[in-house]
Design a protein around this motif. Structure first.
Motif, mmCIF file in Angstrom:
data_model
loop_
_atom_site.group_PDB
_atom_site.id
_atom_site.type_symbol
_atom_site.label_atom_id
_atom_site.label_comp_id
_atom_site.label_asym_id
_atom_site.label_seq_id
_atom_site.Cartn_x
_atom_site.Cartn_y
_atom_site.Cartn_z
ATOM 1 N N GLU A 114 0.828 -1.206 0.000
ATOM 2 C CA GLU A 114 0.000 0.000 0.000
ATOM 3 C C GLU A 114 0.860 1.252 0.000
ATOM 4 O OE1 GLU A 114 -2.517 -0.442 3.362
ATOM 5 O OE2 GLU A 114 -3.859 -1.899 2.392
ATOM 6 N N LEU A 115 1.968 1.234 0.745
ATOM 7 C CA LEU A 115 2.853 2.394 0.782
ATOM 8 C C LEU A 115 3.442 2.680 -0.595
ATOM 9 C CD1 LEU A 115 4.567 4.554 2.300
ATOM 10 C CD2 LEU A 115 6.244 2.735 2.710
ATOM 11 N N LEU A 116 3.934 1.648 -1.259
ATOM 12 C CA LEU A 116 4.573 1.850 -2.557
ATOM 13 C C LEU A 116 3.562 2.207 -3.638
ATOM 14 C CD1 LEU A 116 7.264 -0.981 -2.528
ATOM 15 C CD2 LEU A 116 7.481 1.410 -1.850
ATOM 16 N N VAL A 117 2.356 1.683 -3.536
ATOM 17 C CA VAL A 117 1.326 2.054 -4.506
ATOM 18 C C VAL A 117 0.970 3.524 -4.362
ATOM 19 C CG1 VAL A 117 -1.103 1.742 -5.098
ATOM 20 C CG2 VAL A 117 0.369 -0.250 -4.826
ATOM 21 N N ASN A 118 0.927 3.998 -3.134
ATOM 22 C CA ASN A 118 0.555 5.400 -2.903
ATOM 23 C C ASN A 118 1.605 6.375 -3.412
ATOM 24 O OD1 ASN A 118 -1.897 4.748 -1.678
ATOM 25 N ND2 ASN A 118 -0.985 4.607 0.360
ATOM 26 N N VAL A 119 2.854 5.955 -3.428
ATOM 27 C CA VAL A 119 3.920 6.846 -3.909
ATOM 28 C C VAL A 119 4.361 6.492 -5.329
ATOM 29 C CG1 VAL A 119 4.761 7.250 -1.579
ATOM 30 C CG2 VAL A 119 5.746 5.402 -2.922
ATOM 31 N N LYS A 120 3.629 5.634 -5.973
ATOM 32 C CA LYS A 120 4.020 5.187 -7.310
ATOM 33 C C LYS A 120 3.899 6.293 -8.353
ATOM 34 C CE LYS A 120 3.524 1.206 -10.350
ATOM 35 N NZ LYS A 120 2.748 -0.018 -10.641
ATOM 36 N N ARG A 121 3.140 7.314 -8.056
ATOM 37 C CA ARG A 121 3.001 8.412 -9.025
ATOM 38 C C ARG A 121 4.317 9.131 -9.247
ATOM 39 N NH1 ARG A 121 -2.614 11.296 -6.934
ATOM 40 N NH2 ARG A 121 -3.990 9.484 -7.230
ATOM 41 N N GLY A 122 5.134 9.223 -8.209
ATOM 42 C CA GLY A 122 6.438 9.883 -8.328
ATOM 43 C C GLY A 122 7.550 8.861 -8.363
ATOM 44 N N THR A 123 8.742 9.341 -8.710
ATOM 45 C CA THR A 123 9.901 8.453 -8.776
ATOM 46 C C THR A 123 10.527 8.244 -7.401
ATOM 47 O OG1 THR A 123 10.311 9.282 -11.001
ATOM 48 C CG2 THR A 123 12.093 8.065 -9.965
ATOM 49 N N TYR A 124 10.443 9.262 -6.543
ATOM 50 C CA TYR A 124 11.095 9.221 -5.246
ATOM 51 C C TYR A 124 10.073 9.040 -4.139
ATOM 52 C CZ TYR A 124 15.351 10.948 -7.454
ATOM 53 O OH TYR A 124 16.450 11.078 -8.240
ATOM 54 N N LEU A 125 10.524 8.366 -3.114
ATOM 55 C CA LEU A 125 9.767 8.341 -1.877
ATOM 56 C C LEU A 125 10.002 9.653 -1.132
ATOM 57 C CD1 LEU A 125 10.483 4.717 -0.599
ATOM 58 C CD2 LEU A 125 8.299 5.596 -1.407
ATOM 59 N N PRO A 126 9.143 10.000 -0.190
ATOM 60 C CA PRO A 126 9.393 11.215 0.601
ATOM 61 C C PRO A 126 10.744 11.144 1.295
ATOM 62 C CG PRO A 126 7.179 10.390 0.974
ATOM 63 C CD PRO A 126 7.880 9.347 0.156
ATOM 64 N N GLN A 127 11.359 12.292 1.497
ATOM 65 C CA GLN A 127 12.668 12.337 2.144
ATOM 66 C C GLN A 127 12.578 11.740 3.541
ATOM 67 O OE1 GLN A 127 14.708 16.056 1.789
ATOM 68 N NE2 GLN A 127 15.846 15.755 3.688
ATOM 69 N N THR A 128 13.527 10.907 3.882
ATOM 70 C CA THR A 128 13.451 10.167 5.138
ATOM 71 C C THR A 128 14.828 10.147 5.798
ATOM 72 O OG1 THR A 128 12.797 8.058 6.128
ATOM 73 C CG2 THR A 128 13.825 7.972 3.965
ATOM 74 N N TYR A 129 15.028 9.252 6.735
ATOM 75 C CA TYR A 129 16.250 9.193 7.528
ATOM 76 C C TYR A 129 16.762 7.756 7.550
ATOM 77 C CZ TYR A 129 12.842 7.498 10.933
ATOM 78 O OH TYR A 129 11.841 6.793 11.548
ATOM 79 N N ILE A 130 17.855 7.536 8.234
ATOM 80 C CA ILE A 130 18.480 6.215 8.281
ATOM 81 C C ILE A 130 18.666 5.779 9.734
ATOM 82 C CG2 ILE A 130 20.797 7.216 8.173
ATOM 83 C CD1 ILE A 130 21.680 4.726 6.616
ATOM 84 N N VAL A 131 18.450 4.505 9.968
ATOM 85 C CA VAL A 131 18.727 3.895 11.272
ATOM 86 C C VAL A 131 19.709 2.749 11.049
ATOM 87 C CG1 VAL A 131 16.484 4.508 12.241
ATOM 88 C CG2 VAL A 131 16.767 2.320 11.087
ATOM 89 N N GLN A 132 20.400 2.387 12.113
ATOM 90 C CA GLN A 132 21.448 1.384 12.001
ATOM 91 C C GLN A 132 21.175 0.220 12.936
ATOM 92 O OE1 GLN A 132 25.646 2.096 13.390
ATOM 93 N NE2 GLN A 132 26.077 2.103 11.188
#
Length: 255
Positions: free
Chosen positions: A169-187
């Protein structure tokens, strides 16, 4: 002597009256009674049959629409495979590198309840290309480090990895654009605990990924421990995302 005889009344009628055919119509109280037509009963059975057919049809159509929408549509190849790129803030190496870009191919298989991630060689370096399988039926994750051609198995981290339906569902919702919203990284840091020999116990999806490769068991470190510089060569990193944030998995051969 005189002989007296009597004749019946019918005998006194002319003979010609006896030769005429007569049609006698019965009469009741002197009036004609028309024949009664039987009443047709109301088709109650037919109405019940029609109502039953309508209910039966609705009972077939509505579940079919639900099943088609939530199962068959979601399993169409074009809707199960995604090519994604995400921009994130690198909190580990920032501000040396600043914003980074991560690219990967995602395959989501709702019926089998697993996800397969393919991470190509990153542009920025410092991370290995890898193929990853998250098997939600077995509760396992497999990392195939392509640079080393080795497999690593650990327990599935459901905190960092979204289930197939949610990720889809997440990827379908952002499929209109090439990029996902800007996010962060965890380790997260993993430590090798031993080698695995029996691959069949890992399930068909991980078995297919790791067949013919050296396979090791991983254990997650709850608290990050400082690694000395001489030991940094024993660790390698895989960056990936199956959520709204990027995960850097650090795999160390010893601690």
């Amino acid at each position: 002597m005189v002989k007296i005889t009597f004749q019946s009344v019918s005998a006194q009628k002319p003979e010609k009256d006896q030769d005429v055919d007569k049609i006698v119509i019965p009469q009741a109280h002197g009036r004609l009674v028309p024949p009664m037509k039987p009443r047709k009963p109301f088709p109650v059975g037919l109405c019940c049959l029609a109502v039953g057919l309508v209910i039966f049809t609705l009972g077939l159509v509505l579940p079919s629409i639900y099943i088609y929408r939530y199962y068959f549509m979601s399993q169409m190849p074009e809707d199960s495979l995604f090519h994604c790129r995400v921009i994130y803030e690198d909190s580990v190496y920032a501000p040396l590198r600043g914003r980074q870009e991560l690219e990967e191919n995602v395959g989501i298989y709702l019926e089998e309840n697993y996800e397969q991630i393919s991470v190509p060689v990153p542009h920025f370096g410092g991370s290995d290309p890898a193929d990853i399988v998250h098997d939600f039926q077995r509760g396992l994750t497999a990392y195939h480090d392509i640079a080393l051609d080795k497999c690593y198995i650990t327990e599935l981290n459901t905190t960092a990895v979204m289930p197939p339906r949610s990720l889809w569902e997440l990827l379908v919702n952002v499929k209109r654009g090439t990029y996902l919203p800007q996010t962060y990284i965890v380790q997260e840091e993993m430590v090798v605990t031993g080698r695995l020999r029996n691959m069949r116990q890992l399930g068909p999806f991980i078995h297919r990924l790791c067949f013919g490769k050296e396979t090791y068991r991983l254990r997650r470190r709850n608290q990050r421990q400082r690694i000395e510089r001489r030991e940094t060569k024993k660790c390698h990193k895989i960056r990936h995302f199956e959520n709204t944030f990027v995960v850097e998995t650090v795999i160390c051969d010893r601690f």
